[in-house]
Design a protein around this motif. Structure first.
Motif, PDB file in Angstrom:
ATOM      1  N   MET A   1       6.143  -9.083  -4.063  1.00 24.42           N
ATOM      2  CA  MET A   1       5.433  -8.775  -2.828  1.00 24.42           C
ATOM      3  C   MET A   1       3.958  -9.112  -2.980  1.00 24.42           C
ATOM      4  SD  MET A   1       7.018  -5.352  -1.189  1.00 24.42           S
ATOM      5  CE  MET A   1       5.754  -5.501   0.042  1.00 24.42           C
ATOM      6  N   TYR A   3       0.017  -8.311  -1.984  1.00 24.72           N
ATOM      7  CA  TYR A   3      -0.839  -7.202  -1.547  1.00 24.72           C
ATOM      8  C   TYR A   3      -2.280  -7.660  -1.365  1.00 24.72           C
ATOM      9  CZ  TYR A   3       3.066  -4.280  -3.047  1.00 24.72           C
ATOM     10  OH  TYR A   3       4.295  -3.706  -3.190  1.00 24.72           O
ATOM     11  N   PRO A  81       5.609  -7.345  -8.329  1.00 25.68           N
ATOM     12  CA  PRO A  81       7.015  -7.055  -8.014  1.00 25.68           C
ATOM     13  C   PRO A  81       7.172  -5.852  -7.077  1.00 25.68           C
ATOM     14  CG  PRO A  81       6.565  -6.677 -10.356  1.00 25.68           C
ATOM     15  CD  PRO A  81       5.350  -7.327  -9.780  1.00 25.68           C
ATOM     16  N   ASP A  82       6.289  -4.855  -7.176  1.00 25.22           N
ATOM     17  CA  ASP A  82       6.400  -3.699  -6.286  1.00 25.22           C
ATOM     18  C   ASP A  82       5.087  -2.916  -6.263  1.00 25.22           C
ATOM     19  OD1 ASP A  82       6.371  -1.808  -8.483  1.00 25.22           O
ATOM     20  OD2 ASP A  82       8.436  -2.399  -8.878  1.00 25.22           O
ATOM     21  N   LEU A  83       5.057  -1.866  -5.448  1.00 30.19           N
ATOM     22  CA  LEU A  83       3.830  -1.101  -5.272  1.00 30.19           C
ATOM     23  C   LEU A  83       3.379  -0.415  -6.557  1.00 30.19           C
ATOM     24  CD1 LEU A  83       1.700  -0.206  -3.124  1.00 30.19           C
ATOM     25  CD2 LEU A  83       3.016   1.896  -2.874  1.00 30.19           C
ATOM     26  N   ASP A  84       4.309   0.033  -7.383  1.00 28.66           N
ATOM     27  CA  ASP A  84       3.906   0.706  -8.619  1.00 28.66           C
ATOM     28  C   ASP A  84       3.042  -0.197  -9.482  1.00 28.66           C
ATOM     29  OD1 ASP A  84       5.154   2.962  -7.854  1.00 28.66           O
ATOM     30  OD2 ASP A  84       6.666   2.985  -9.443  1.00 28.66           O
ATOM     31  N   LEU A  87      -0.339  -0.598  -7.781  1.00 31.72           N
ATOM     32  CA  LEU A  87      -1.172   0.606  -7.900  1.00 31.72           C
ATOM     33  C   LEU A  87      -1.726   0.763  -9.314  1.00 31.72           C
ATOM     34  CD1 LEU A  87       0.755   3.302  -5.779  1.00 31.72           C
ATOM     35  CD2 LEU A  87      -1.202   1.900  -5.118  1.00 31.72           C
ATOM     36  N   PRO A 105       0.101  -3.937   1.837  1.00 33.23           N
ATOM     37  CA  PRO A 105       1.044  -5.051   1.698  1.00 33.23           C
ATOM     38  C   PRO A 105       0.880  -6.067   2.826  1.00 33.23           C
ATOM     39  CG  PRO A 105       2.151  -3.142   2.618  1.00 33.23           C
ATOM     40  CD  PRO A 105       0.752  -2.702   2.304  1.00 33.23           C
ATOM     41  N   PHE A 106       1.120  -7.334   2.501  1.00 34.40           N
ATOM     42  CA  PHE A 106       1.270  -8.328   3.563  1.00 34.40           C
ATOM     43  C   PHE A 106       2.643  -8.149   4.186  1.00 34.40           C
ATOM     44  CE2 PHE A 106      -2.236 -10.266   1.344  1.00 34.40           C
ATOM     45  CZ  PHE A 106      -2.931 -10.919   2.345  1.00 34.40           C
TER      46      PHE A 106
ATOM     47  N   HIS B 114       6.856   9.791  -4.097  1.00 31.25           N
ATOM     48  CA  HIS B 114       5.879   8.790  -4.539  1.00 31.25           C
ATOM     49  C   HIS B 114       4.458   9.173  -4.123  1.00 31.25           C
ATOM     50  CE1 HIS B 114       3.972   4.917  -5.235  1.00 31.25           C
ATOM     51  NE2 HIS B 114       4.992   4.672  -6.033  1.00 31.25           N
ATOM     52  N   ALA B 116       2.041   7.487  -3.203  1.00 29.37           N
ATOM     53  CA  ALA B 116       1.461   6.718  -2.096  1.00 29.37           C
ATOM     54  C   ALA B 116       1.855   7.305  -0.745  1.00 29.37           C
ATOM     55  CB  ALA B 116       1.898   5.256  -2.185  1.00 29.37           C
ATOM     56  N   LYS B 161       9.484   0.893   2.662  1.00 30.97           N
ATOM     57  CA  LYS B 161       9.973  -0.471   2.801  1.00 30.97           C
ATOM     58  C   LYS B 161       8.819  -1.472   2.851  1.00 30.97           C
ATOM     59  CE  LYS B 161      13.921  -1.042   5.453  1.00 30.97           C
ATOM     60  NZ  LYS B 161      14.572  -1.287   6.747  1.00 30.97           N
ATOM     61  N   ALA B 162       7.843  -1.196   3.732  1.00 31.99           N
ATOM     62  CA  ALA B 162       6.763  -2.170   3.964  1.00 31.99           C
ATOM     63  C   ALA B 162       5.848  -2.303   2.758  1.00 31.99           C
ATOM     64  CB  ALA B 162       5.957  -1.758   5.194  1.00 31.99           C
ATOM     65  N   ALA B 163       5.585  -1.197   2.072  1.00 32.99           N
ATOM     66  CA  ALA B 163       4.612  -1.238   0.978  1.00 32.99           C
ATOM     67  C   ALA B 163       5.267  -1.586  -0.352  1.00 32.99           C
ATOM     68  CB  ALA B 163       3.887   0.103   0.872  1.00 32.99           C
ATOM     69  N   GLY B 164       6.588  -1.670  -0.375  1.00 29.39           N
ATOM     70  CA  GLY B 164       7.262  -2.032  -1.619  1.00 29.39           C
ATOM     71  C   GLY B 164       7.273  -0.910  -2.644  1.00 29.39           C
ATOM     72  N   ILE B 165       7.419   0.338  -2.168  1.00 23.63           N
ATOM     73  CA  ILE B 165       7.581   1.445  -3.113  1.00 23.63           C
ATOM     74  C   ILE B 165       8.931   1.252  -3.784  1.00 23.63           C
ATOM     75  CG2 ILE B 165       7.985   3.937  -3.290  1.00 23.63           C
ATOM     76  CD1 ILE B 165       5.832   4.335  -1.177  1.00 23.63           C
ATOM     77  N   PRO B 166       8.951   1.116  -5.116  1.00 22.70           N
ATOM     78  CA  PRO B 166      10.183   0.695  -5.783  1.00 22.70           C
ATOM     79  C   PRO B 166      11.188   1.827  -5.922  1.00 22.70           C
ATOM     80  CG  PRO B 166       8.488   1.064  -7.409  1.00 22.70           C
ATOM     81  CD  PRO B 166       7.839   1.307  -6.063  1.00 22.70           C
ATOM     82  N   ARG B 168      13.075   2.771  -8.610  1.00 23.25           N
ATOM     83  CA  ARG B 168      13.410   2.698 -10.032  1.00 23.25           C
ATOM     84  C   ARG B 168      12.639   3.786 -10.785  1.00 23.25           C
ATOM     85  NH1 ARG B 168       8.826   0.624 -12.132  1.00 23.25           N
ATOM     86  NH2 ARG B 168       7.807  -1.124 -11.110  1.00 23.25           N
TER      87      ARG B 168
END
Lengths: 107, 411
Positions: A1, A3, A81-84, A87, A105-106, B114, B116, B161-166, B168
């Motif tokens: 993703m 950002y 790959p993801d928000l984590d 961040l 995110p875009f 999360h 966020a 979904k939009a921010a890509g909170i994983p 896992r």
């Protein structure tokens, strides 16, 4: 993703000004680790011009588009790959550039 | 209630999180997982009544929910064109063994809690996705309109979904902070149940304390090595144990000092004490306890005294001293002052409390504590003023009733 990482500065409480070397080193690392897409610092908001061509005539006016204590001082674009991951990098970046950041995110 | 209804309720309690978690991993979408799980449970009520109970209700529910999810994706594909097709073949791995499914539930918990997400969204999402409470149940519990709670949950899912909170497990570096984030959510749910706010509500909302304990037990089963998880569970159990004595027949909150200790739940206390002992052993082995473990230990001291006069206040104070070093917040300092009052007298405690005036001016317990200390010092007029302020600020109906009676007893 992908950002957008906005660097937020505060006119009444600006961050330190000696961060460029550390930021450059951090950028090198972003590139090496494959996160870097784009980065750029912005000139002062005094240099901004607002353009509005939604009506009959194009209107140019002295910027910024919104007058506030806090303003955008620079941006990064990262591929993560993801928000984590974003961040975690942003937490480091905030310390390094001594500024508050917004991660968005875009689409 | 008949056997089928009971079986569905039991399955809902035991399997909801597992079903939602497995579906979320398979389809990569909380919305689909939530809806399909809800449909599967609704179908279970009908089918089990007609056909009898399946030998393995959990597996039946997962299979049915999977089918519901695929049906929904097919329907949406027909409507929205083919672009969702890719998502449908996203994960065709066979059902995972039990251990991995348990990991799924942890993933689900970490996603819902999360950092966020806004705290209130984390609470709502956790109760819905992991706890399986309905949106209207959650709305009622937090005194919010159903539609507003629905929006809150929808927004949170959209951000995930939009921010890509994983979906896992957090990395090893992030794990301690993320676990403590999960515990904060659960403690907030517990506290809202324990000291429910809002006029016209029950002083204790048993459904919320029970749910918080159930979810903390689940986390404890998934992360048995984590000391703070054990600490929080012990803390909740030792507070919950006192519930039968905490509200009088007249709906008034009864403070610890005046509770009928015979009414405490001995079984919960025994379980809480076992957990505290387990953590004490770990601390003796050099693992520094976190704040929940210390709070649990304080509650263990209180629940060990058969009579308020038997309370080991020096032990309580020593634990608060330890807690202050970890968390120098004014609220901890206020609670510590209560122990100081028992050991060194109300005058010494009042001096400590007065120093917290600025930080805690808007906190009802600050004024209630001050009022009590002033009362014990015979300073009736000042005590009355402090009770007035505490009553104004207290949100809990039982607490207001108690404080009012206390104030009116002053002369």
């Amino acid at each position: 993703m992908r950002y957008l990482v906005s660097v937020i500065d505060d006119k009444s409480d600006p961050g330190s000004t000696d961060r460029q070397p550390a930021i450059s080193a951090f950028n090198e690392r972003l590139i090496a680790e494959g996160y870097w897409v784009f980065a750029g610092g912005l000139a002062d908001t005094d240099a901004a011009t607002v353009v509005d061509n939604r009506g009959e005539q194009t209107v140019f006016s002295d910027g910024p588009f919104v007058e506030s204590k806090e303003y955008l001082a620079g941006v990064w674009v990262w591929e993560c790959p993801d928000l984590d991951v974003a961040l975690r990098l942003a937490a480091e970046a905030s310390k390094i550039c001594d500024r508050k950041l917004e991660v968005r995110p875009f689409l | 209630m008949n056997d089928v209804e009971q079986a569905v309720i039991r399955a809902h309690r035991d399997e909801w999180a597992r079903v939602v978690a497995a579906l979320t991993r398979r389809f990569g979408d909380l919305d689909i997982a939530e809806e399909a799980a809800a449909e599967a449970f609704a179908t279970a009520v009908e089918r089990w009544r007609a056909d009898g109970l399946p030998p393995n209700p959990g597996a039946w529910l997962t299979t049915t929910a999977n089918r519901k999810a695929i049906d929904r994706i097919r329907r949406e594909n027909k409507r929205d064109g083919k672009h969702r097709e890719a998502q449908m073949v996203y994960d065709n791995t066979p059902p995972a063994p039990l251990g991995a499914i348990d990991d799924d539930r942890l993933r689900l918990i970490f996603t819902c809690c999360h950092p966020a997400l806004a705290m209130e969204a984390r609470v709502a999402l956790t109760l819905r996705m992991v706890g399986g409470l309905t949106v209207s149940e959650i709305a009622r519990a937090f005194l919010v309109q159903g539609a507003a709670m629905e929006r809150r949950i929808t927004r949170a899912k959209a951000k995930i979904k939009a921010a890509g909170i994983p979906y896992r497990m957090p990395s090893a570096d992030d794990l301690p902070a993320r676990v403590s984030g999960v515990l904060a959510v659960l403690f907030l749910v517990f506290n809202e149940g324990y000291l429910a706010s809002g006029p016209g509500t029950d002083p204790v909302r048993h459904d919320l304390t029970t749910e918080a304990i159930r979810l903390t037990r689940l986390i404890r089963a998934l992360l048995p090595q984590d000391g703070e998880v054990a600490g929080l569970l012990a803390l909740m159990l030792l507070i919950e144990a006192r519930r039968p004595a905490r509200v009088s027949a007249g709906g008034e909150l009864v403070p610890l000092t005046e509770q009928d200790r015979g009414a405490w739940d001995a079984e919960l206390i025994a379980e809480g004490h076992r957990l505290v002992r387990e953590r004490l052993a770990a601390a003796a082995g050099g693992v520094a306890p976190g704040r929940y473990q210390i709070l649990a230990a304080i509650n263990a001291v209180h629940t060990s005294a058969r009579d308020i006069r038997d309370t080991d206040w020096s032990q309580v104070l020593a634990l608060y001293d330890q807690l202050v070093r970890l968390d120098p917040s004014p609220i901890i300092a206020l609670n510590r002052a209560v122990a100081v009052a028992e050991l060194d007298g109300p005058e010494v405690a009042l001096a400590i409390v007065d120093r917290l005036a600025e930080a805690l001016a808007g906190y009802h317990a600050y004024h209630a504590t001050r009022a009590d200390l002033l009362r014990r010092l015979g300073r009736g007029r000042q005590s009355r003023a402090a009770y007035d302020r505490a009553i104004e600020l207290a949100g809990n109906t039982g607490e207001t009733a108690y404080l009012t009676r206390r104030r009116d007893q002053l002369r």
